[in-house]
Design an enzyme around this catalytic site. Sequence first.
Site, PDB file in Angstrom:
ATOM      1  N   GLU A 179       8.736  16.831  15.626  1.00  0.00           N
ATOM      2  CA  GLU A 179       9.169  17.049  14.157  1.00  0.00           C
ATOM      3  C   GLU A 179       8.068  17.836  13.582  1.00  0.00           C
ATOM      4  O   GLU A 179       6.999  17.775  13.611  1.00  0.00           O
ATOM      5  CB  GLU A 179       8.747  15.367  13.611  1.00  0.00           C
ATOM      6  CG  GLU A 179       8.845  15.194  12.245  1.00  0.00           C
ATOM      7  CD  GLU A 179       9.282  13.710  11.498  1.00  0.00           C
ATOM      8  OE1 GLU A 179       8.175  13.232  12.030  1.00  0.00           O
ATOM      9  OE2 GLU A 179      10.121  13.325  11.096  1.00  0.00           O
ATOM     10  N   LYS A 190       0.710  -1.268   0.060  1.00  0.00           N
ATOM     11  CA  LYS A 190      -0.022   0.070  -0.075  1.00  0.00           C
ATOM     12  C   LYS A 190       0.945   1.220  -0.114  1.00  0.00           C
ATOM     13  O   LYS A 190       1.534   1.609   1.131  1.00  0.00           O
ATOM     14  CB  LYS A 190      -1.067   0.188   1.191  1.00  0.00           C
ATOM     15  CG  LYS A 190      -2.017   1.226   1.148  1.00  0.00           C
ATOM     16  CD  LYS A 190      -2.326   1.882   2.271  1.00  0.00           C
ATOM     17  CE  LYS A 190      -1.644   3.056   2.592  1.00  0.00           C
ATOM     18  NZ  LYS A 190      -1.852   4.218   1.852  1.00  0.00           N
ATOM     19  N   GLU A 199       9.657   2.805  11.006  1.00  0.00           N
ATOM     20  CA  GLU A 199      10.593   3.775  10.588  1.00  0.00           C
ATOM     21  C   GLU A 199       9.851   4.993  10.689  1.00  0.00           C
ATOM     22  O   GLU A 199       8.954   5.386   9.871  1.00  0.00           O
ATOM     23  CB  GLU A 199      11.085   3.357   9.173  1.00  0.00           C
ATOM     24  CG  GLU A 199      12.313   4.168   8.872  1.00  0.00           C
ATOM     25  CD  GLU A 199      13.299   3.561   9.919  1.00  0.00           C
ATOM     26  OE1 GLU A 199      13.844   4.499  10.800  1.00  0.00           O
ATOM     27  OE2 GLU A 199      13.807   2.468   9.899  1.00  0.00           O
ATOM     28  N   CYS A 212      12.498  12.076   6.793  1.00  0.00           N
ATOM     29  CA  CYS A 212      12.621  11.437   8.029  1.00  0.00           C
ATOM     30  C   CYS A 212      14.130  11.988   8.603  1.00  0.00           C
ATOM     31  O   CYS A 212      14.014  12.160   9.917  1.00  0.00           O
ATOM     32  CB  CYS A 212      12.770   9.992   8.337  1.00  0.00           C
ATOM     33  SG  CYS A 212      11.467   9.559   7.173  1.00  0.00           S
TER      34      CYS A 212
HETATM   35  C1  UN1 Z   1      13.686   9.169   4.633  1.00  0.00           C
HETATM   36  O1  UN1 Z   1      13.507  10.262   4.856  1.00  0.00           O
HETATM   37  O2  UN1 Z   1      12.551   8.783   5.108  1.00  0.00           O
HETATM   38  O3  UN1 Z   1      19.506   9.543   4.133  1.00  0.00           O
HETATM   39  C2  UN1 Z   1      14.548   8.487   3.781  1.00  0.00           C
HETATM   40  C3  UN1 Z   1      18.530  10.089   3.330  1.00  0.00           C
HETATM   41  C4  UN1 Z   1      17.877   9.309   2.401  1.00  0.00           C
HETATM   42  C5  UN1 Z   1      16.733   8.291   2.599  1.00  0.00           C
HETATM   43  C6  UN1 Z   1      15.744   9.155   3.555  1.00  0.00           C
HETATM   44  N1  UN1 Z   1      18.988   8.461   1.490  1.00  0.00           N
HETATM   45  O4  UN1 Z   1      18.391  11.173   3.635  1.00  0.00           O
END
Ligand code: UN1
Length: 495
Positions: free
Chosen positions: A385, A175, A250, A284
Amino acid sequence: MSKKYQNFIGGKWVDALSGETFENRNPANWNELIGTFPSSGKADVDAAVKSAREAFNEWRLMPAPERGDIIKKAGDIMWDRKEEISRNMTREMGKVLAETMGDTQEGIDTAYYAASEGRRLFGHTVPSELRNKFNMSIRIPMGVAGVITPWNFPMAIPTWKIFPALVCGNTVVFKPASDTPLTATTFVEILLEAGVPPKVINIVHGGGANVGTPIVNHPDINLISFTGSTGVGKSISKAASDNLKRVSLELGGKNAQIVMDDADLELALEGVLWGAFGTTGQRCTATSRLILHEKVYDRFMEMLVAAASKLKLGNGLQAGVDVGPMVNSDQVETVQRYVKIGTEEGAKLVLGGKPYKDGDCADGWFHEPTILAEVTPEMRVAKEEIFGPVLSVLRIGSFEEAVKVLNNTEYGLSSSIYTRDVNRAFTAIRDIEAGITYVNGPTIGAEAHMPFGGVKGTGNGHREGGWEVYEFYTETKTVFVDYSGKLQRAQIDNY
Ligand code: UN1
């Protein structure tokens, strides 16, 4: 021309059983309709799980190196279609073309790593405590994997999850985020073209409540891999515990870059610009806090504000654009809410702070790169965040204080320190509470063959990427072969 896209379930491209659809629009120009996608529900998920379950037995029996060859082919197709995939990705979620090219490349890198893992999937052989007996552990697939992915890395993150799941012998119900259904659909087309048997991969489009929740609750799904918000991650974890699913989460981050007084300031400046405003801050791993030594504070802030104010906003397909739009109106609203929270808490707005509507940006979800200075550790903008182009700057007076301030958050994904002092760098590596630490590099830019994930509220201890994710997608079987021809009782006959 926009097109009507479908789910792929049971080996066929099909509409949602309800017949309903949702629109996918370009966040840089919401007048551009990219396509319509099925608005699916529980019945569609049930059909997808049934298909994946049926396909499991044959797929698990294919030798892992052969499965790896299929994944390699998928990587080759992605390589051939890299620019087209990346252009469409920019159209559907906004980040600039150089970055969507990077996103696609991360998928390709993941494919080639996964392909070679098909020839490893190591177990152990270990001496037995008894004579004429052989002990080993082997890795076996788990069954059906439910994969739920976000919109900010529409190719890379699905590949992080789906390639390892497949090479390990699992089948998949996927999904994708409803902001990026096109890249996800293209990915499934590529898997099929590469030779993944039809029922092994299933994609079900739609929202979290209608599609995500039935996946998480489905008794015939063995594992869930999710990337997204901490709130949703916690509810997945609770729901999945009912039938003991294995779950990899994550989740959020509040990543910081420390700049010490001995740092190369030009280098640290490039790092923080890229970390904070790359992907419009929607990673993230984005740099959400700058922890700045008081001895270089004024000078560095001057450099930072001058450089950040030159960043060019616009459609990510146009040359010269540094920062694309945010993915949707909700994200713009969240950023606006945090700008207000920050200034009310006493932070000083030194750059940006508003949605951006000039020129070609009038019909898009743009937001100015924003810097909040004089932020203190207890403020919400120092801890929560934001997931947008907002950088909170905190002033510190020592290395110890910098690490303490960095650790003062519920999250622990990425982190960075700029210093020329090797002793400090290694102390930071030891004391920073994060799954990832960069020395003299920004908080973003993880590589596909290294473990990726965080500590504390960022996840539940699993890692994606590299060799570790293959542990998640397999179970261990312990095997004893007794070739003595007699009953040998462990712990008894040998003592
Ligand atoms: C994410 O933001 O979930 O390290 C992944 C990084 C990328 C991956 C980010 N290669 O910023």
